[in-house]
Motif scaffolding. Structure first.
Motif, mmCIF file in Angstrom:
data_model
loop_
_atom_site.group_PDB
_atom_site.id
_atom_site.type_symbol
_atom_site.label_atom_id
_atom_site.label_comp_id
_atom_site.label_asym_id
_atom_site.label_seq_id
_atom_site.Cartn_x
_atom_site.Cartn_y
_atom_site.Cartn_z
ATOM 1 N N GLU A 1 25.738 -25.582 47.940
ATOM 2 C CA GLU A 1 25.053 -26.426 48.925
ATOM 3 C C GLU A 1 25.696 -27.795 49.120
ATOM 4 O O GLU A 1 25.366 -28.505 50.078
ATOM 5 N N ASN A 2 26.642 -28.161 48.255
ATOM 6 C CA ASN A 2 27.228 -29.500 48.362
ATOM 7 C C ASN A 2 28.647 -29.516 48.939
ATOM 8 O O ASN A 2 29.143 -30.569 49.314
ATOM 9 N N ILE A 3 29.307 -28.374 49.005
ATOM 10 C CA ILE A 3 30.647 -28.321 49.599
ATOM 11 C C ILE A 3 30.513 -28.318 51.113
ATOM 12 O O ILE A 3 29.822 -27.469 51.690
ATOM 13 N N TYR A 4 31.203 -29.256 51.747
ATOM 14 C CA TYR A 4 30.968 -29.476 53.183
ATOM 15 C C TYR A 4 32.237 -30.027 53.821
ATOM 16 O O TYR A 4 32.819 -30.999 53.318
ATOM 17 N N GLY A 5 32.689 -29.387 54.888
ATOM 18 C CA GLY A 5 33.936 -29.897 55.452
ATOM 19 C C GLY A 5 34.337 -29.318 56.783
ATOM 20 O O GLY A 5 33.595 -28.581 57.437
ATOM 21 N N THR A 6 35.569 -29.664 57.176
ATOM 22 C CA THR A 6 36.130 -29.359 58.494
ATOM 23 C C THR A 6 37.328 -28.434 58.368
ATOM 24 O O THR A 6 38.121 -28.549 57.432
ATOM 25 N N PHE A 7 37.451 -27.549 59.332
ATOM 26 C CA PHE A 7 38.620 -26.677 59.462
ATOM 27 C C PHE A 7 39.366 -27.055 60.734
ATOM 28 O O PHE A 7 38.777 -27.068 61.822
ATOM 29 N N THR B 1 38.649 -31.259 53.910
ATOM 30 C CA THR B 1 39.274 -30.897 55.182
ATOM 31 C C THR B 1 40.380 -29.899 54.877
ATOM 32 O O THR B 1 41.276 -30.182 54.082
ATOM 33 N N TYR B 2 40.276 -28.729 55.499
ATOM 34 C CA TYR B 2 41.335 -27.739 55.413
ATOM 35 C C TYR B 2 42.080 -27.747 56.745
ATOM 36 O O TYR B 2 41.463 -27.774 57.818
ATOM 37 N N ALA B 3 43.415 -27.729 56.683
ATOM 38 C CA ALA B 3 44.202 -27.762 57.919
ATOM 39 C C ALA B 3 45.452 -26.912 57.772
ATOM 40 O O ALA B 3 45.992 -26.743 56.663
ATOM 41 N N ASN B 4 45.895 -26.372 58.881
ATOM 42 C CA ASN B 4 47.212 -25.749 58.927
ATOM 43 C C ASN B 4 47.829 -25.960 60.303
ATOM 44 O O ASN B 4 47.117 -26.091 61.298
ATOM 45 N N THR B 5 49.129 -26.048 60.342
ATOM 46 C CA THR B 5 49.879 -26.107 61.598
ATOM 47 C C THR B 5 51.073 -25.171 61.425
ATOM 48 O O THR B 5 51.936 -25.399 60.580
ATOM 49 N N VAL B 6 51.087 -24.092 62.200
ATOM 50 C CA VAL B 6 52.064 -23.034 61.984
ATOM 51 C C VAL B 6 52.686 -22.559 63.281
ATOM 52 O O VAL B 6 52.134 -22.762 64.373
ATOM 53 N N ALA B 7 53.837 -21.943 63.148
ATOM 54 C CA ALA B 7 54.491 -21.234 64.255
ATOM 55 C C ALA B 7 54.733 -19.813 63.782
ATOM 56 O O ALA B 7 55.495 -19.594 62.839
ATOM 57 N N THR B 8 54.049 -18.849 64.409
ATOM 58 C CA THR B 8 54.252 -17.450 64.040
ATOM 59 C C THR B 8 55.509 -16.917 64.715
ATOM 60 O O THR B 8 56.190 -17.629 65.464
ATOM 61 N N ILE B 9 55.820 -15.652 64.459
ATOM 62 C CA ILE B 9 57.054 -15.057 64.942
ATOM 63 C C ILE B 9 57.166 -15.155 66.464
ATOM 64 O O ILE B 9 56.173 -15.047 67.183
ATOM 65 N N ASP B 10 58.384 -15.388 66.977
ATOM 66 C CA ASP B 10 58.581 -15.512 68.421
ATOM 67 C C ASP B 10 58.691 -14.129 69.057
ATOM 68 O O ASP B 10 58.808 -13.106 68.386
ATOM 69 N N PHE B 11 58.640 -14.098 70.406
ATOM 70 C CA PHE B 11 58.642 -12.826 71.116
ATOM 71 C C PHE B 11 59.910 -12.027 70.847
ATOM 72 O O PHE B 11 59.892 -10.809 70.766
ATOM 73 N N ALA B 12 61.025 -12.718 70.711
ATOM 74 C CA ALA B 12 62.299 -12.035 70.468
ATOM 75 C C ALA B 12 62.450 -11.582 69.027
ATOM 76 O O ALA B 12 63.401 -10.870 68.699
#
Length: 483
Positions: A28-34, A114-125
């Protein structure tokens, strides 16, 4: 003591991702942003689906459009979005909003994250498989200072949807580990791969910071990444923090020195200085674009089948204190080291080594696992724009000097050696210091352990003092021994 976080017991079976998310939600006390950019909201969806998320999730967002992302988090100087700097801005911004918008009077026991990620997944080629930065900034007590765990990942799957699923699983493992395994960072690291195969994603950098990690040495955590098979190589700088290989090697000229450095001696430093002088005079090499790497292979860190971590830390500290960038790799063969560097640069590279190391390169037994044997290995090694800078060796019994001109390789390898030698791929270091050719690390190590005199003069300035002060390599002062 944290008032809401209980130490996790060992499970006979690994808890499912749903159970991990549910356990977080039911606290009940863990509280945050994604805040997730680039691969959908793959982590937070596990918490929504697990149930009980209303008291845990303050906000979930994905500032996916670049202009909108810049409006929220600011514009990066390099105009890139999948960077550590971007991730840190996301963590800081969202954490500040939590603290400013949620009343402590109303919620005195809340512990924010605060949990965060910034990613680039595989490209079309499918040419670039993608990579990303993932992190959590969090408290373990109300109103306490924040801690951070930041890591870099490289995707190995060849489908964007699969990469997204893997990223979501990793995110849940990170949040769960941050709260229930923070007192055991080595276990936390291993549990990041719960329900993930090592060939799906690679963690090639991780840094811990904050009060609960005040005793964590990030160089030691680097070692764990290689030791556990999460990545083939890690790097760290003189400041003790792990650094991303791509950040310092991209489009660089690279000079690498491999050794045990147990301990680093005057021979090592002389080889470094003299090989660097030659390297900087090569065509297509610029001093301001050159990176020197001191590399230790995992095989050199083993003692009786196990990695001696204290021994590793001793070598690492000494090299870092000399201001060097250190690399720990799982590459027994030199050609794999060159292949690794070639991920990041097409510029000229150099390897500085002693005569014995070069002789080992021409040992066919190293390449039995390759279908093309030693020829395949040499094609990979010397196909790149590479030079070997050879430091001479003096026979302690006869006094004979060995260089590229008279070293002895196996008779079957003579013609192959001549081919590379006389095509300019092997360059002798001639302006060396002959007075130190009788210095060998193993001899110094033995003298230190036996409390013999004279080893101090064999080491670079200041290194002997550090060994004595810190009691490294089994050093014991004579005062202690006599008492």
């Amino acid at each position: 003591m944290p008032i809401t976080i209980q130490g996790d017991k060992e499970f006979e079976n690994i808890p499912s991702i749903t159970n991990k998310a549910l356990r977080i939600n039911l606290n009940e006390n863990i509280y945050g942003t994604f805040a997730e950019i680039g691969a959908g909201q793959e982590t937070v969806r596990h918490f929504f689906r697990a149930g009980g998320a209303s008291g845990t999730i303050a906000k979930a967002m994905s500032a996916y459009d670049k202009d909108f992302s810049d409006a929220v988090y600011g514009v990066e100087q390099d105009h890139r979005y999948v960077t550590e700097a971007r991730l840190k801005k996301m963590l800081a911004h969202e954490t500040n909003l939590l603290e400013n918008r949620i009343s402590r009077e109303k919620h005195p026991n809340k512990i924010y994250f605060t949990y965060a990620n910034t990613v680039a997944t595989i490209d079309f080629a499918k040419k670039y498989k993608g990579h990303g930065w993932v992190g959590i900034k969090y408290q373990v007590e109300p109103q306490a200072e924040f801690n951070e765990i930041i890591l870099h990942v490289r995707f190995h799957e060849t489908d964007a949807r699969l990469q997204q699923l893997t990223l979501g699983t990793l995110g849940v493992n990170l949040i769960y580990g941050a709260y229930y395994k923070y007192d055991s960072p080595k276990k936390l690291l291993r549990y990041l791969y719960d329900h993930i195969d090592k060939d799906q994603i690679e963690i090639d950098m991780i840094n811990f910071s904050g009060p609960v990690f005040s005793k964590v040495d990030n160089r030691l955590m680097s070692l764990q990444l290689v030791k556990n098979g999460f990545t083939d190589a890690v790097m760290f700088g003189a400041d003790g923090n792990n650094i991303l290989a791509a950040k310092i090697l991209y489009k660089k000229n690279i000079l690498a020195l491999r050794g045990s450095f147990r301990p680093v001696t005057k021979v090592n430093t002389d080889m470094y200085r003299k090989s660097l002088e030659i390297f900087l005079n090569e065509n297509r090499v610029k001093e301001d674009n050159t990176e020197v790497i001191f590399e230790i292979t995992l095989s050199n860190l083993r003692a009786e089948g196990e990695i001696d971590e204290e021994d590793f830390m001793a070598r690492a500290r000494l090299l870092c204190n000399l201001g060097h960038t250190v690399m720990i790799s799982n590459f027994q063969e030199y050609y794999r080291l060159v292949e690794y560097f070639s991920r990041y640069t097409k510029e000229r590279m150099g390897l500085a080594m002693g005569v014995n190391n070069l002789i080992d390169i021409f040992d066919e037994s190293y390449y039995r696992h390759l279908s093309g044997g030693i020829l395949e290995a040499f094609g990979k090694l010397f196909f790149k724009d590479l030079r070997v800078y050879l430091y001479p060796m003096r026979d302690p019994e006869t006094g004979e000097f060995f260089t590229s001109e008279n070293l002895k390789v196996h008779p079957r390898m003579k013609e192959l050696y001549k081919f590379f030698k006389y095509n300019g791929r092997v360059v002798d270091i001639e302006d060396y210091n002959p007075d130190i050719l009788n210095v060998f690390s193993r001899q110094v190590l033995k003298m230190i352990a036996n409390n013999e005199e004279g080893w101090e003069a064999m080491l670079p300035k200041g290194i002997a003092q550090q060994i004595k002060e810190q009691g490294l390599f089994d050093y014991k002062s004579k005062t202690i021994e006599q008492s």
